[in-house]
Enzyme design. Structure first.
Site, short mmCIF file in Angstrom:
data_model
loop_
_atom_site.label_atom_id
_atom_site.label_comp_id
_atom_site.label_asym_id
_atom_site.label_seq_id
_atom_site.Cartn_x
_atom_site.Cartn_y
_atom_site.Cartn_z
N ASP A 86 2.86 -28.83 -0.16
CA ASP A 86 3.59 -29.14 1.08
C ASP A 86 4.95 -29.77 0.81
O ASP A 86 5.45 -30.55 1.62
CB ASP A 86 2.75 -30.06 2.00
N GLU A 87 5.57 -29.44 -0.30
CA GLU A 87 6.88 -30.01 -0.62
C GLU A 87 8.01 -29.30 0.12
O GLU A 87 9.13 -29.81 0.15
CB GLU A 87 7.16 -29.90 -2.14
N LYS A 116 8.21 -25.60 -0.23
CA LYS A 116 8.50 -24.41 -1.06
C LYS A 116 8.89 -23.22 -0.20
O LYS A 116 9.73 -22.42 -0.59
CB LYS A 116 7.26 -24.02 -1.89
N ALA A 170 -2.69 -21.53 1.31
CA ALA A 170 -1.31 -22.04 1.33
C ALA A 170 -0.74 -21.93 2.74
O ALA A 170 -1.18 -21.11 3.54
CB ALA A 170 -0.45 -21.22 0.38
N GLY A 171 0.24 -22.76 3.02
CA GLY A 171 0.92 -22.67 4.31
C GLY A 171 2.40 -22.87 4.09
O GLY A 171 2.84 -24.00 3.89
N HIS A 172 3.16 -21.80 4.03
CA HIS A 172 4.60 -21.90 3.80
C HIS A 172 5.33 -21.74 5.13
O HIS A 172 5.31 -20.68 5.73
CB HIS A 172 5.06 -20.85 2.79
N THR A 173 5.92 -22.85 5.56
CA THR A 173 6.56 -22.85 6.89
C THR A 173 8.04 -22.55 6.75
O THR A 173 8.73 -23.19 5.96
CB THR A 173 6.35 -24.21 7.55
N GLN A 228 0.52 -23.57 -4.44
CA GLN A 228 0.21 -24.99 -4.32
C GLN A 228 1.05 -25.83 -5.28
O GLN A 228 1.81 -25.30 -6.08
CB GLN A 228 -1.28 -25.25 -4.59
N THR A 251 -7.15 -27.44 -6.48
CA THR A 251 -7.50 -26.10 -6.05
C THR A 251 -8.05 -25.37 -7.29
O THR A 251 -8.08 -25.94 -8.39
CB THR A 251 -6.30 -25.40 -5.39
N THR A 284 -1.95 -25.09 7.31
CA THR A 284 -3.09 -24.18 7.36
C THR A 284 -4.21 -24.75 8.22
O THR A 284 -4.82 -24.04 9.01
CB THR A 284 -3.60 -23.89 5.93
N ARG A 334 -1.58 -35.31 7.03
CA ARG A 334 -1.46 -35.53 5.58
C ARG A 334 -1.42 -37.02 5.29
O ARG A 334 -0.88 -37.79 6.08
CB ARG A 334 -0.19 -34.88 5.05
N ASP A 383 15.74 -36.89 5.38
CA ASP A 383 16.03 -37.39 6.73
C ASP A 383 14.85 -38.15 7.33
O ASP A 383 15.04 -38.98 8.21
CB ASP A 383 16.44 -36.21 7.64
N GLY A 405 16.77 -30.48 6.71
CA GLY A 405 16.21 -30.04 8.00
C GLY A 405 15.45 -28.76 7.77
O GLY A 405 15.46 -28.20 6.67
#
Ligand code: IMP
Length: 445
Positions: A13-14, A16, A39-42, A224, A239, A300, A305, A333, A415
């Site tokens: 969750d950095e 990526k 994984a959850g890439h936003t 991850q 994982t 996900t 967190r 920020d 941002g």
């Protein structure tokens, strides 16, 4: 452009997803080498939030080839759901832009059920998995009874493999109080997937090799963070695969010599979802500030967190393990309003000071972080795109992090949008100018 691994240096969750999205225009291919739809890439594009779980973020860019490597555990169901969601946004998922390795292992319905059952059985000692069946699928891979993507193309073999597996799994499910699965129904569902996936399935190793030989460049994308690595992370709270850079070679079938650089993505603080040791976890009200300001909820699973201060011991370890000398720092920020910002510069353990990240989880659980306190910058960083315009106190903070982990910041994300990014070196500005990115997104309205 060289071939670059992009990985997270903490517990995931950095950010990526944003970094891969930003860099994708500079590469011909984006290849995922481990993990699955855990994984959850936003990625935010023109105000729209897109969360990718399985398909590499490169898919948002026209004319980029995305590869799902053999190191990934692949859920056909999750793949089609994601492909459908992308299609609604105007992004086509076609054999010409998404290729799946024939050697990737499949996630079958019993993997999900067994993942959940195992977590329930562990109770207090649970790993806090995403319950997507990831661990059980990798267990079957290592146990040499896994079913691979290529097996979808051979219906008779597929039927037999599903029957063989269910002979073992159904009694296991029943022991967990769950109803057995019907092998015919599972076979029919997966045979249908096989037909739909056929044109996407390829020898991904060969394809990547040929492209790199022809001079095309590849961005290798981890799913991850390094501290969740099965071998080098905080075992057993990890994982079941290898996000570390070496995983790119085994997870895609490419020779290590093709990897020219490793870029680490690092939050300027730390978060973790799931259980396990976390030395810099904040135990006072400031955790809630980071949680809310940073919108620190799992992409996900939606779980909040756990939040903590930047841990230089952990990130230096990640830099050493992966040969990272360039970092993308994210979310500064979020710390904007704080009076003071602690940074962990070492640990104390049984009266001695510890400089290396402990390899024993039992030790990591007992270390006390030693903090250096930095003054807050107290001015908004959101949207600043010019490094020179950062407040001096933030520059000092960043400089201290760079010195502590011995790697240089080349990107600072300020941002969620692509354009909210400060690119520090001129070469990066030439190849990854956020203003010039064209996306395959259909415009609104
Ligand atoms: P699994 O990968 O679902 O088996 O979960 C194992 C551990 O990795 C748990 O602590 C999860 O919360 C964590 N994990 C897996 N994927 C991610 C991710 O994308 N971000 C953060 N943590 C993750």
């Amino acid at each position: 452009m060289p071939n670059v691994v992009v990985l997270g240096t903490q517990w995931g969750d950095e950010g990526k997803g944003k970094v891969v999205d930003l860099l994708s225009p500079a590469f011909d291919v984006v290849a995922r080498y481990q993990g699955g739809h855990n994984a959850g890439h936003t990625v935010f594009v023109r105000g729209r939030k897109i969360v990718l779980h399985l398909i590499p973020s490169g898919v948002l860019h026209p004319r980029k080839l995305c590869v799902i490597g053999n190191g990934v555990v692949f859920s056909p169901r999750a793949f089609w759901e994601e492909a459908e969601a992308l299609r609604e946004l105007g992004i086509a998922v076609k054999p010409s832009n998404v290729v799946i390795s024939a050697n990737a292992h499949l996630i079958l319905p019993y993997h999900l059920l067994l993942d959940r059952a195992s977590e329930e059985r562990l109770g207090e000692k649970k790993i806090g998995t995403t319950c997507r069946g990831i661990g059980p699928a990798y267990e079957d891979k290592a146990g040499r009874r896994g079913i691979r993507v290529a097996d979808l193309l051979d219906p008779d073999g597929l039927r037999e493999k599903i029957e063989d597996n269910l002979r073992e799994k159904n009694p296991e499910l029943e022991r967990c109080g769950l109803p057995p699965l019907d092998s015919r129904a599972v076979f029919e569902e997966f045979a249908r997937y096989g037909e739909r996936l056929r044109p996407h399935i390829a020898d991904a190793s060969r394809l990547l090799h040929d492209r790199m030989r022809r001079g095309q460049s590849v961005l290798f994308e981890s799913a991850q963070g390094v501290l969740l690595d099965l071998d080098h992370g905080t075992y057993p709270f990890v994982t079941s695969s290898n996000p570390t850079a070496g995983g790119a070679a085994t997870g895609l079938g490419i020779a290590p010599r093709w990897i020219s650089a490793v870029l680490g993505v690092t939050k300027v603080y730390t978060t973790r979802v799931g259980s396990g040791p976390f030395p810099t976890e904040i135990k006072d009200a400031r955790a809630a500030i980071l949680l809310e300001r940073g919108k620190e909820y799992g992409a996900t699973t939606g779980r909040p967190r756990r939040c903590g201060w930047f841990d230089a011991v952990a990130v230096s370890y990640a830099c050493r393990l992966n040969g990272i000398d360039r970092l993308a720092f994210t979310k500064p920020d979020v710390l904007d309003g704080l009076d003071e910002i602690p940074v962990c510069v070492g640990y104390a353990y049984k009266g001695t000071s510890v400089r290396d990240f402990p390899v024993e989880t039992r030790v990591l659980e007992r270390v006390a972080p030693r903090y250096k306190i930095f003054p807050g910058w107290k001015s908004p960083l959101a949207g600043v795109t010019d490094y020179a315009r950062f407040p001096q106190r933030f520059k000092d903070y960043l400089r201290a992090l760079e010195d502590l982990v011995e790697a240089r910041a080349c990107i600072v994300s300020t941002g969620v949008e692509r354009r909210q990014t400060a690119l520090r070196d001129a070469k990066l500005r030439r190849v990854a100018d956020p203003q010039k990115i064209r996306s395959g997104l259909r415009s609104r309205g």
